[in-house]
Design a protein around this motif. Structure first.
Motif, PDB file in Angstrom:
ATOM      1  N   ILE A 129       2.601   2.889  -7.166  1.00  0.00           N
ATOM      2  CA  ILE A 129       1.784   1.685  -6.984  1.00  0.00           C
ATOM      3  C   ILE A 129       0.801   1.473  -8.131  1.00  0.00           C
ATOM      4  O   ILE A 129       0.335   0.363  -8.355  1.00  0.00           O
ATOM      5  CB  ILE A 129       1.075   1.728  -5.614  1.00  0.00           C
ATOM      6  N   MET A 130       0.504   2.510  -8.891  1.00  0.00           N
ATOM      7  CA  MET A 130      -0.401   2.372 -10.032  1.00  0.00           C
ATOM      8  C   MET A 130       0.358   2.154 -11.339  1.00  0.00           C
ATOM      9  O   MET A 130      -0.244   1.995 -12.389  1.00  0.00           O
ATOM     10  CB  MET A 130      -1.278   3.624 -10.159  1.00  0.00           C
ATOM     11  N   GLY A 131       1.687   2.123 -11.268  1.00  0.00           N
ATOM     12  CA  GLY A 131       2.498   1.960 -12.473  1.00  0.00           C
ATOM     13  C   GLY A 131       2.685   0.506 -12.856  1.00  0.00           C
ATOM     14  O   GLY A 131       2.087  -0.411 -12.295  1.00  0.00           O
ATOM     15  N   SER A 132       3.584   0.302 -13.796  1.00  0.00           N
ATOM     16  CA  SER A 132       3.817  -1.041 -14.328  1.00  0.00           C
ATOM     17  C   SER A 132       4.754  -1.874 -13.461  1.00  0.00           C
ATOM     18  O   SER A 132       4.994  -3.036 -13.771  1.00  0.00           O
ATOM     19  CB  SER A 132       4.400  -0.929 -15.738  1.00  0.00           C
ATOM     20  N   GLY A 133       5.266  -1.331 -12.375  1.00  0.00           N
ATOM     21  CA  GLY A 133       6.242  -2.045 -11.562  1.00  0.00           C
ATOM     22  C   GLY A 133       5.677  -2.869 -10.433  1.00  0.00           C
ATOM     23  O   GLY A 133       6.419  -3.557  -9.742  1.00  0.00           O
ATOM     24  N   THR A 134       4.370  -2.842 -10.239  1.00  0.00           N
ATOM     25  CA  THR A 134       3.810  -3.572  -9.097  1.00  0.00           C
ATOM     26  C   THR A 134       3.886  -5.085  -9.272  1.00  0.00           C
ATOM     27  O   THR A 134       4.138  -5.804  -8.316  1.00  0.00           O
ATOM     28  CB  THR A 134       2.354  -3.158  -8.825  1.00  0.00           C
ATOM     29  N   GLY A 135       3.667  -5.573 -10.477  1.00  0.00           N
ATOM     30  CA  GLY A 135       3.788  -7.017 -10.726  1.00  0.00           C
ATOM     31  C   GLY A 135       5.216  -7.504 -10.532  1.00  0.00           C
ATOM     32  O   GLY A 135       5.464  -8.460  -9.769  1.00  0.00           O
ATOM     33  N   ILE A 157       9.792  -2.765  -1.752  1.00  0.00           N
ATOM     34  CA  ILE A 157      10.275  -2.440  -3.086  1.00  0.00           C
ATOM     35  C   ILE A 157       9.803  -1.031  -3.443  1.00  0.00           C
ATOM     36  O   ILE A 157       8.623  -0.714  -3.290  1.00  0.00           O
ATOM     37  CB  ILE A 157       9.730  -3.437  -4.140  1.00  0.00           C
ATOM     38  N   TYR A 158      10.741  -0.192  -3.927  1.00  0.00           N
ATOM     39  CA  TYR A 158      10.444   1.189  -4.290  1.00  0.00           C
ATOM     40  C   TYR A 158      10.730   1.427  -5.767  1.00  0.00           C
ATOM     41  O   TYR A 158      11.567   0.752  -6.363  1.00  0.00           O
ATOM     42  CB  TYR A 158      11.301   2.159  -3.464  1.00  0.00           C
ATOM     43  N   GLY A 162      11.177   6.746  -5.414  1.00  0.00           N
ATOM     44  CA  GLY A 162      11.067   6.431  -3.995  1.00  0.00           C
ATOM     45  C   GLY A 162       9.666   6.105  -3.543  1.00  0.00           C
ATOM     46  O   GLY A 162       9.403   6.027  -2.349  1.00  0.00           O
ATOM     47  N   GLU A 163       8.755   5.910  -4.490  1.00  0.00           N
ATOM     48  CA  GLU A 163       7.378   5.563  -4.127  1.00  0.00           C
ATOM     49  C   GLU A 163       7.253   4.046  -3.952  1.00  0.00           C
ATOM     50  O   GLU A 163       7.912   3.277  -4.637  1.00  0.00           O
ATOM     51  CB  GLU A 163       6.422   6.046  -5.202  1.00  0.00           C
ATOM     52  N   LEU A 164       6.393   3.644  -3.067  1.00  0.00           N
ATOM     53  CA  LEU A 164       6.178   2.241  -2.750  1.00  0.00           C
ATOM     54  C   LEU A 164       5.600   1.481  -3.938  1.00  0.00           C
ATOM     55  O   LEU A 164       4.630   1.912  -4.551  1.00  0.00           O
ATOM     56  CB  LEU A 164       5.221   2.131  -1.566  1.00  0.00           C
ATOM     57  N   LEU A 165       6.225   0.344  -4.258  1.00  0.00           N
ATOM     58  CA  LEU A 165       5.690  -0.551  -5.275  1.00  0.00           C
ATOM     59  C   LEU A 165       5.055  -1.787  -4.661  1.00  0.00           C
ATOM     60  O   LEU A 165       4.071  -2.313  -5.156  1.00  0.00           O
ATOM     61  CB  LEU A 165       6.782  -0.989  -6.241  1.00  0.00           C
TER      62      LEU A 165
END
Length: 170
Positions: A129-135, A157-158, A162-165
Motif C-alpha cells: 500500500i505504500m508502493g507505487s501501485g496504489t494509484g 487489487i493486490y 499478495g499485499e493489498l493495493l
C-alpha cells in the motif's frame, strides 16, 4: 425441561446437523463432475441426443452443427485476466490501459450473484500500500467496474507479493 427431553432434543439436533453435512459433502471428488451414468436420463434419447435434439458433442440429432463462432470460443477459452485486458484495450483510457498492462491474474469475475460478489486482481507491482501501485490500483478498480457490473460487488487489487493495493466497488 426434563432430562429426557434435553437428550431427545440434542439427538434430533445432532441428526439434523449430520444430515446437513452429509448432504453438502458431495461425492468427494473435489468438485469435479463425472458422467459415469449407466442409463440415459429422462431428457436424453438412446442416440445421445437431449430433449432439445442436441447431442453432447454440439451437433444436432439431424446432423446439423450447433457450433459457436470461433470468436465466441476464443473469448470463452481466454483467462479472466486476458478478457479484462482485452476489454480495457478496446474501451479504456490510456492511463487505464497502462495500469491494466500490469495485471497478471483475475479471480472471481466469472460468476456473480449480485448478493456479495468479490473479485481479486493480482498485479506485478511491488511495495504494498505504500508502493507505487496504489494509484494504478484505483484505475484498475475503475476499469474493472466498467467491465463487470454487480449490485453489491467489491474488487480488490493486490501486488506481486499478495499485499493489498486498493479496492473498489463494481
Amino acid at each position: 425441561m426434563g432430562m429426557k427431553t434435553k437428550i431427545a432434543l440434542g439427538a434430533v439436533v445432532g441428526i439434523a446437523v449430520i444430515g446437513a453435512l452429509s448432504a453438502n459433502a458431495g461425492d468427494g471428488d473435489g468438485g469435479a463432475k463425472s458422467d459415469d451414468r449407466t442409463s440415459a436420463s429422462a431428457g436424453e434419447k438412446q442416440d445421445g441426443a437431449g430433449a432439445d435434439g442436441a447431442k453432447a458433442d454440439g451437433a444436432k440429432a439431424d446432423g446439423a452443427s450447433e457450433a459457436k463462432p470461433t470468436e465466441d470460443k476464443a473469448a470463452e477459452k481466454a483467462s479472466q485476466a486476458e478478457q479484462f485486458k482485452a476489454f480495457v484495450q478496446k474501451n479504456g483510457t490510456p492511463k487505464e490501459k497502462d495500469a491494466v498492462s500490469h495485471v497478471t491474474k483475475v479471480q472471481g469475475a466469472d460468476e456473480q450473484n449480485d448478493i456479495l460478489d468479490a473479485a481479486d486482481v493480482y498485479t506485478d507491482f511491488t511495495g504494498g500500500i505504500m508502493g507505487s501501485g496504489t494509484g494504478p490500483a484505483k484505475l484498475i478498480a475503475s476499469a474493472f467496474a466498467d467491465w463487470k457490473d454487480s449490485e453489491n460487488g467489491l474488487v480488490t487489487i493486490y501486488d506481486a507479493d499478495g499485499e493489498l493495493l486498493g479496492n473498489g466497488q463494481f
